[in-house]
Scaffold this motif. Structure first.
Motif, PDB file in Angstrom:
ATOM      1  N   PHE A   9       0.983  -1.363   0.108  1.00 23.54           N
ATOM      2  CA  PHE A   9       0.089   0.239   0.023  1.00 23.54           C
ATOM      3  C   PHE A   9       0.968   1.275   0.027  1.00 23.54           C
ATOM      4  O   PHE A   9       1.990   1.266   0.461  1.00 23.54           O
ATOM      5  CB  PHE A   9      -1.115  -0.020   1.164  1.00 23.54           C
ATOM      6  N   LEU A  10       0.215   2.502  -0.379  1.00 24.07           N
ATOM      7  CA  LEU A  10       1.066   3.661  -0.267  1.00 24.07           C
ATOM      8  C   LEU A  10       1.635   4.089   0.749  1.00 24.07           C
ATOM      9  O   LEU A  10       1.335   3.939   1.966  1.00 24.07           O
ATOM     10  CB  LEU A  10      -0.162   4.661  -0.625  1.00 24.07           C
ATOM     11  N   GLY A  11       3.101   4.361   0.611  1.00 27.73           N
ATOM     12  CA  GLY A  11       3.687   4.676   1.724  1.00 27.73           C
ATOM     13  C   GLY A  11       4.302   3.594   2.573  1.00 27.73           C
ATOM     14  O   GLY A  11       4.921   3.811   3.593  1.00 27.73           O
ATOM     15  N   SER A  12       4.251   2.521   2.003  1.00 27.08           N
ATOM     16  CA  SER A  12       4.826   1.296   2.820  1.00 27.08           C
ATOM     17  C   SER A  12       6.326   1.009   2.846  1.00 27.08           C
ATOM     18  O   SER A  12       7.042   0.637   3.664  1.00 27.08           O
ATOM     19  CB  SER A  12       3.778  -0.031   2.340  1.00 27.08           C
ATOM     20  N   GLY A  13       6.894   1.517   1.774  1.00 23.09           N
ATOM     21  CA  GLY A  13       8.197   1.420   1.459  1.00 23.09           C
ATOM     22  C   GLY A  13       8.910   0.694   0.392  1.00 23.09           C
ATOM     23  O   GLY A  13       9.904   0.389   0.149  1.00 23.09           O
ATOM     24  N   ASN A  32      -2.064 -14.917   4.890  1.00 27.16           N
ATOM     25  CA  ASN A  32      -1.424 -15.886   3.804  1.00 27.16           C
ATOM     26  C   ASN A  32      -0.446 -16.682   4.601  1.00 27.16           C
ATOM     27  O   ASN A  32       0.741 -16.279   4.911  1.00 27.16           O
ATOM     28  CB  ASN A  32      -0.972 -14.679   2.983  1.00 27.16           C
ATOM     29  N   PRO A  33      -0.865 -17.855   4.974  1.00 26.38           N
ATOM     30  CA  PRO A  33      -0.027 -18.756   5.825  1.00 26.38           C
ATOM     31  C   PRO A  33       1.022 -19.341   4.791  1.00 26.38           C
ATOM     32  O   PRO A  33       2.023 -20.090   5.175  1.00 26.38           O
ATOM     33  CB  PRO A  33      -1.039 -19.938   6.090  1.00 26.38           C
ATOM     34  N   HIS A  34       1.302 -18.926   3.433  1.00 27.71           N
ATOM     35  CA  HIS A  34       2.128 -19.833   2.453  1.00 27.71           C
ATOM     36  C   HIS A  34       3.256 -18.707   2.324  1.00 27.71           C
ATOM     37  O   HIS A  34       4.484 -19.248   1.736  1.00 27.71           O
ATOM     38  CB  HIS A  34       1.470 -20.027   1.261  1.00 27.71           C
ATOM     39  N   ALA A  35       3.197 -17.459   2.743  1.00 29.72           N
ATOM     40  CA  ALA A  35       4.187 -16.582   2.627  1.00 29.72           C
ATOM     41  C   ALA A  35       5.242 -16.282   3.413  1.00 29.72           C
ATOM     42  O   ALA A  35       5.147 -16.852   4.775  1.00 29.72           O
ATOM     43  CB  ALA A  35       3.700 -15.235   2.280  1.00 29.72           C
ATOM     44  N   ASN A  36       6.611 -16.155   3.213  1.00 32.45           N
ATOM     45  CA  ASN A  36       7.672 -15.937   4.103  1.00 32.45           C
ATOM     46  C   ASN A  36       7.383 -14.654   4.589  1.00 32.45           C
ATOM     47  O   ASN A  36       6.991 -13.744   3.972  1.00 32.45           O
ATOM     48  CB  ASN A  36       8.952 -16.297   3.552  1.00 32.45           C
ATOM     49  N   ILE A  37       7.636 -14.387   6.121  1.00 26.54           N
ATOM     50  CA  ILE A  37       7.480 -13.166   6.641  1.00 26.54           C
ATOM     51  C   ILE A  37       8.913 -12.679   7.112  1.00 26.54           C
ATOM     52  O   ILE A  37       9.322 -13.275   7.956  1.00 26.54           O
ATOM     53  CB  ILE A  37       6.279 -13.167   7.866  1.00 26.54           C
ATOM     54  N   ILE A  38       9.296 -11.513   6.732  1.00 27.21           N
ATOM     55  CA  ILE A  38      10.438 -11.053   7.499  1.00 27.21           C
ATOM     56  C   ILE A  38      10.139  -9.431   7.968  1.00 27.21           C
ATOM     57  O   ILE A  38       9.647  -8.647   7.280  1.00 27.21           O
ATOM     58  CB  ILE A  38      11.745 -10.638   6.112  1.00 27.21           C
ATOM     59  N   GLU A  39      10.529  -9.148   9.041  1.00 26.21           N
ATOM     60  CA  GLU A  39      10.617  -7.850   9.789  1.00 26.21           C
ATOM     61  C   GLU A  39      11.586  -6.979   9.123  1.00 26.21           C
ATOM     62  O   GLU A  39      12.834  -7.335   9.329  1.00 26.21           O
ATOM     63  CB  GLU A  39      10.613  -8.017  11.333  1.00 26.21           C
ATOM     64  N   THR A  40      11.445  -5.893   9.084  1.00 26.50           N
ATOM     65  CA  THR A  40      12.334  -4.984   8.407  1.00 26.50           C
ATOM     66  C   THR A  40      12.226  -3.492   9.083  1.00 26.50           C
ATOM     67  O   THR A  40      11.295  -3.088   9.494  1.00 26.50           O
ATOM     68  CB  THR A  40      12.356  -4.732   6.888  1.00 26.50           C
ATOM     69  N   LEU A  41      13.486  -2.763   9.041  1.00 22.62           N
ATOM     70  CA  LEU A  41      13.154  -1.220   9.118  1.00 22.62           C
ATOM     71  C   LEU A  41      13.872  -0.719   7.962  1.00 22.62           C
ATOM     72  O   LEU A  41      14.734  -1.002   7.431  1.00 22.62           O
ATOM     73  CB  LEU A  41      14.309  -0.941  10.480  1.00 22.62           C
ATOM     74  N   ARG A  42      13.145   0.122   7.198  1.00 21.68           N
ATOM     75  CA  ARG A  42      13.371   0.828   5.928  1.00 21.68           C
ATOM     76  C   ARG A  42      13.686  -0.165   5.065  1.00 21.68           C
ATOM     77  O   ARG A  42      14.462  -0.132   4.226  1.00 21.68           O
ATOM     78  CB  ARG A  42      14.485   1.946   6.390  1.00 21.68           C
ATOM     79  N   CYS A  43      12.945  -1.411   4.998  1.00 21.73           N
ATOM     80  CA  CYS A  43      13.064  -2.252   4.006  1.00 21.73           C
ATOM     81  C   CYS A  43      14.599  -2.706   3.687  1.00 21.73           C
ATOM     82  O   CYS A  43      14.851  -3.131   2.922  1.00 21.73           O
ATOM     83  CB  CYS A  43      12.492  -1.857   2.768  1.00 21.73           C
TER      84      CYS A  43
END
Length: 321
Positions: free
Chosen positions: A12-16, A178-189
């Motif tokens: 979405f808009l502004g997400s990075g 979305n149980p199939h996606a990998n999730i990674i936490e980030t700062l400034r992508c």
């Protein structure tokens, strides 16, 4: 003939997304690769092009959303980029209001004609914004959910703005959507690009198999072409430099329905041009280096906001100088 991998960026808009894009391009160039970029913008000005080096082939798709009004142009753009540049990798950054399901279908259709292959769909999620919409069923929330459902990789961005407890709450919701996606936490992508480019790949034989990606089947039941009819834009071109403090104050006076703005502005303090980004009530400035001859312009994006109110606030800003 080599197969050119395609990486799609959603969020979405502004997400990075653009921050992620610039990181990907820097990494690829360090690896000696020749990337090419397709950038889609809902407005009539593409500000983010200033962040892409001139030696990177880039095509702008303006005044519309890849998934609907200019969807047919995506196929032609991809084909032209394939034949003209033969890059090592193609990255598509879709506008923040696009549903990536049709983007996936569009890329797949082109892959039947030339040797390209969709490798990865990455959706960037702004953790604080997603949490703020947790208990709402507005179109914005539904659109974000659809972007999440279609992703192979989810980057949970801006996690520093939430507590660990709230970040986990958001993460749990992403896993449900979305149980199939990998999730990674980030700062400034900020992500390990080796992971993005080598370890996580969408398998071609799985694409379109709804038993493997039931979320895509669910998403396809929606009427995608109407998920963002509520979004509108207003473009304002500045005739002169403005005062920095007055410009910051502007964003406390524009309608709350404006949730995203970006552009190029010149300040009277130093008469130099800055790229500005506004999202979720926060604004940041980056000096454009080297300085270029760029028209000062601002694009405002939001839900059915009052364009006259925005224009009046900008006019008052100029009068106060």
């Amino acid at each position: 003939m080599k197969i050119i991998p395609v990486y799609a960026l959603s969020g979405f808009l502004g997400s990075g997304k653009t921050t992620l894009l610039t990181g990907m391009l820097n990494y690829l160039k360090q690896q000696g690769k020749r990337p090419a970029v397709i950038m889609n913008e809902i407005g009539d000005v593409n500000i983010d092009r200033l962040l892409v080096d001139h030696d990177v082939p880039m095509t702008e798709m303006l005044n519309g959303c890849i998934c609907c009004t200019i969807r047919e142009d995506l196929g032609a753009t991809l084909l032209n980029m394939y034949h003209q540049f033969q890059p090592d990798i193609i990255i598509i950054e879709s506008t923040g209001i696009a549903n990536p399901l049709e983007l996936i279908e569009g890329i797949t259709n082109v892959s039947l004609k030339v040797d390209i292959e969709l490798k990865l769909v990455t959706t960037v999620v702004s953790a604080p914004h997603f949490l703020a919409l947790t208990h709402e069923r507005r179109k914005t929330r539904r659109l974000m959910e659809e972007q999440i459902r279609c992703a192979d990789l989810l980057l949970l961005n801006k996690t520093d703005q939430l507590t660990d407890e709230h970040n986990q709450e958001v993460k749990n919701q992403l896993m449900q959507l979305n149980p199939h996606a990998n999730i990674i936490e980030t700062l400034r992508c900020d992500i390990d690009m080796d992971v993005l480019f080598t370890s996580i790949h969408r398998e071609g034989e799985l694409r379109g198999q709804n038993e493997q990606y039931p979320s895509i089947e669910k998403a396809s039941e929606h009427t995608h072409h109407h998920t963002h009819n509520h979004v509108m834009t207003y473009t304002h071109r500045f005739d002169e430099a403005v005062d920095r403090q007055y410009f910051k104050k502007l964003f406390s006076e524009i309608p709350s329905e404006v949730y995203r703005a970006k552009g190029v502005i010149k300040f009277i303090e130093d008469h130099e041009s800055y790229l500005f980004q506004y999202a979720y009530r926060e604004i940041e400035f980056v000096k454009i280096n080297p300085q270029q001859s760029v028209e000062p312009v601002a694009v405002f994006i939001g839900d059915h906001f009052d364009k006259i109110q925005v224009k009046r606030a900008i006019q008052e800003l100029t009068v106060n100088i």
